[in-house]
Design a protein around this motif. Structure first.
Motif, PDB file in Angstrom:
ATOM      1  N   GLN A 202       0.735  -1.398  -0.254  1.00  0.00           N
ATOM      2  CA  GLN A 202       0.079   0.100   0.118  1.00  0.00           C
ATOM      3  C   GLN A 202       0.820   1.378   0.086  1.00  0.00           C
ATOM      4  O   GLN A 202       0.366   2.104  -0.710  1.00  0.00           O
ATOM      5  CB  GLN A 202      -0.899  -0.132   1.313  1.00  0.00           C
ATOM      6  N   LEU A 275      -8.519  14.367   8.875  1.00  0.00           N
ATOM      7  CA  LEU A 275      -8.738  13.081   8.754  1.00  0.00           C
ATOM      8  C   LEU A 275      -9.540  12.544  10.033  1.00  0.00           C
ATOM      9  O   LEU A 275      -9.949  11.453   9.831  1.00  0.00           O
ATOM     10  CB  LEU A 275      -7.425  12.499   8.641  1.00  0.00           C
ATOM     11  N   SER A 279     -12.764  10.282   9.761  1.00  0.00           N
ATOM     12  CA  SER A 279     -12.741   8.934  10.222  1.00  0.00           C
ATOM     13  C   SER A 279     -13.689   8.658  11.291  1.00  0.00           C
ATOM     14  O   SER A 279     -14.309   7.675  11.305  1.00  0.00           O
ATOM     15  CB  SER A 279     -11.416   8.462  10.582  1.00  0.00           C
ATOM     16  N   TRP A 292      -5.406   4.942   6.969  1.00  0.00           N
ATOM     17  CA  TRP A 292      -5.563   5.886   6.036  1.00  0.00           C
ATOM     18  C   TRP A 292      -5.045   7.369   6.432  1.00  0.00           C
ATOM     19  O   TRP A 292      -4.561   8.113   5.640  1.00  0.00           O
ATOM     20  CB  TRP A 292      -7.130   6.257   6.187  1.00  0.00           C
ATOM     21  N   THR A 295      -1.420   6.813   5.220  1.00  0.00           N
ATOM     22  CA  THR A 295      -1.427   7.032   3.657  1.00  0.00           C
ATOM     23  C   THR A 295      -1.507   8.371   3.126  1.00  0.00           C
ATOM     24  O   THR A 295      -1.003   8.820   2.375  1.00  0.00           O
ATOM     25  CB  THR A 295      -2.556   6.243   3.107  1.00  0.00           C
ATOM     26  N   SER A 296      -2.237   9.399   4.148  1.00  0.00           N
ATOM     27  CA  SER A 296      -2.632  10.671   3.444  1.00  0.00           C
ATOM     28  C   SER A 296      -2.053  11.634   4.200  1.00  0.00           C
ATOM     29  O   SER A 296      -2.062  12.824   3.698  1.00  0.00           O
ATOM     30  CB  SER A 296      -4.353  10.703   3.484  1.00  0.00           C
ATOM     31  N   GLY A 464      -5.900   6.618  -0.570  1.00  0.00           N
ATOM     32  CA  GLY A 464      -5.445   5.997   0.918  1.00  0.00           C
ATOM     33  C   GLY A 464      -6.931   5.345   1.263  1.00  0.00           C
ATOM     34  O   GLY A 464      -6.685   4.218   1.836  1.00  0.00           O
ATOM     35  N   TYR A 465      -8.049   6.210   1.086  1.00  0.00           N
ATOM     36  CA  TYR A 465      -9.195   5.518   1.579  1.00  0.00           C
ATOM     37  C   TYR A 465      -9.653   4.146   1.147  1.00  0.00           C
ATOM     38  O   TYR A 465     -10.071   3.379   1.784  1.00  0.00           O
ATOM     39  CB  TYR A 465     -10.742   6.572   1.305  1.00  0.00           C
ATOM     40  N   SER A 468      -7.289   1.470   2.341  1.00  0.00           N
ATOM     41  CA  SER A 468      -7.480   1.270   3.582  1.00  0.00           C
ATOM     42  C   SER A 468      -8.995   0.616   4.183  1.00  0.00           C
ATOM     43  O   SER A 468      -8.703  -0.232   5.156  1.00  0.00           O
ATOM     44  CB  SER A 468      -7.144   2.717   4.552  1.00  0.00           C
ATOM     45  N   VAL A 469      -9.894   1.271   3.253  1.00  0.00           N
ATOM     46  CA  VAL A 469     -11.007   0.809   3.977  1.00  0.00           C
ATOM     47  C   VAL A 469     -11.515  -0.367   3.007  1.00  0.00           C
ATOM     48  O   VAL A 469     -12.233  -1.477   3.508  1.00  0.00           O
ATOM     49  CB  VAL A 469     -12.058   1.962   3.530  1.00  0.00           C
TER      50      VAL A 469
END
Length: 481
Positions: A202, A275, A279, A292, A295-296, A464-465, A468-469
């Motif tokens: 990722q 974020l 979230s 997330w 990643t972001s 990223g979302y 991650s999700v």
């Protein structure tokens, strides 16, 4: 008479020559030798600290006595007692930093007499910033020391006049280079194995996609390719550290690195609030939210604050947020501190080669010549070697332990003190960035860098979302269980 120039003559466009002079490094960086450049001194200082820390760790003690920082406090009495108890430690830390930095400053041919008073001021202000960051409610307001340092520096430099005697101590690149070397000691290659292919994969996807989105958007807007590379890596990896490393590798202009750093910091501050809030609104489990954020987010300090804040929310949410509270910070660490930060060295190495073999030779008015390995070596930021060596050393140490033993034995006695010293170095850097950045002067670059970087931010957050999700959600949701 032939129009061709003799083979030993180069036709140089005057505008190119002016640009080349503009992008030259400082005189101390232009010299050769293992003790004649700022990069190499960052390596020796960083590795020296790590070797000393390991020697003490191997003998059954620790460098924790030197890597001092205020304990958490909620009242003035608590704070006063803690500072009084560790006053000697703070004095020792200042003396050690002053000696190490002073040796480097003197070796680089600069005035030690001018540096020390300014550094004393930087150290004292940084200590006060650490005090503010140790307040028990600091995490609620995302008051991480590097972010406080940056905000304070920006306020002072843009509202007041920074005194001339302080300027010699505001060595942004020197502090961050030392911090990057120390960062290597907290990132053993073994962590990549422990993190698993999901975290590594990722992080790789995000680093590559974000870089090329920003780079191509910047080029489409007509920005210089070197500037585009600095912006791209600043968004793809660990903002400030990566921007400085790549700016040196590709010979970007100083003001271009400053713009990239400012954009990284601005978006890092936005994300540190946005974020966790989003979230929470989406009801994301702690592990997924941490991934997330990792990643972001664009800066380690800001990301740690955001991940920690979400973990604190989970603690007090009475089961409304799924997952273990500590999973948020664990997932962030795997994604950002392990997966993405390791790309600092990769991007610096790759772009140093590209800039030397392609971009320099493509400058208008310059005859194409063969690029030597020596030129690539000269261009490459040497402190990245310190980062890699530090990581290799800690990898060797970690090889003697399981992951559980590494966390319970190695981390508190060896890694944590180095992390504390790294945070001091980053705080010196962020304070110096703030004190040397005039926001008004950045307006001369126009809106194009902001547009290009923001395009990368948008793609970064969305990818990223999704990763991650939806793609790796089951992995991150089970983290910490």
């Amino acid at each position: 008479m032939s129009d061709r120039q003799p083979s030993n003559t180069q036709t140089i466009d005057p505008s190119y020559e002016a640009r080349r002079r503009e992008t030259q490094r400082r005189p101390d960086e232009a010299r050769s030798g293992l003790f004649s450049t700022e990069d190499w001194w960052a390596v020796w200082i960083g590795l020296g600290i790590i070797v000393l820390a390991y020697a003490l760790f191997a003998s059954g003690t620790s460098i924790k006595w030197l890597a001092v920082a205020p304990a958490k406090w909620s009242s003035g009495a608590q704070l006063g007692a803690d500072l009084a108890q560790h006053l000697a430690n703070y004095v020792a830390l200042f003396v050690v930093f002053a000696i190490l930095f002073g040796i480097a400053i003197a070796a680089l041919g600069q005035s030690l007499v001018r540096f020390v008073p300014g550094f004393f001021a930087v150290f004292v202000v940084s200590a006060l910033i650490f005090v503010a960051g140790a307040w028990t409610n600091a995490s609620r307001y995302n008051l991480e020391p590097p972010l406080i340092a940056l905000a304070l520096g920006l306020i002072v430099s843009n509202l007041l006049r920074v005194p001339a005697w302080l300027q010699p101590a505001l060595r942004v690149e020197f502090y961050i280079k030392i911090g990057i070397v120390l960062l290597g000691a907290t990132l053993p290659f073994t962590l990549l194995v422990w993190a698993g292919p999901v975290a590594v994969g990722q992080a790789t996807i995000v680093s590559l996609v974000t870089f090329f989105v920003i780079f191509l958007a910047a080029r489409a807007l007509g920005l210089d390719k070197r500037f585009a590379a600095v912006l791209g890596v600043g968004g793809a990896v660990c903002g400030v550290s990566a921007a400085i490393a790549v700016a040196g590798a590709v010979r970007a202009k100083r003001e271009q690195a400053s713009v990239a750093i400012t954009l990284v910091v601005v978006w890092a501050i936005v994300m540190v609030f946005a974020l966790p809030f989003v979230s929470r609104a989406l009801g994301l489990p702690t592990g997924i939210a941490g991934a997330w954020i990792g990643t972001s987010e664009f800066a380690d300090a800001a990301g740690i604050a955001a991940a920690q804040a979400y973990g604190d929310l989970a603690k007090h949410a009475a089961g409304a947020i799924a997952g273990a509270p500590e999973a948020s910070l664990q997932a962030f660490t795997l994604m950002k501190v392990v997966g993405r930060d390791i790309w600092i060295g990769i991007w610096a190495f790759a772009l140093a080669i590209v800039a030397t073999t392609r971009w320099d030779r493509d400058e208008p008015g310059v005859i194409k010549t063969h690029t030597t390995a020596g030129e690539i070596w000269t261009r490459f930021p040497k402190f990245v070697f310190g980062f890699v060596i530090a990581s290799a050393l800690v990898t060797w140490i970690a090889g003697h332990y399981t992951l559980a033993e590494y966390r319970s034995v190695v981390t508190p006695a060896f890694v944590a003190p180095i992390t504390a010293l790294r945070t001091w170095a980053f705080t010196f850097c962020f304070l110096s960035i703030g004190l040397t950045t005039r926001l008004g002067s950045l307006s001369s670059t126009g809106a194009k860098p902001l547009i290009a970087f923001t395009a990368g931010v948008a793609v970064n957050v969305v990818i990223g979302y999704l990763l991650s999700v939806h793609v790796f959600g089951s992995y991150w949701a089970s983290l910490g269980q």
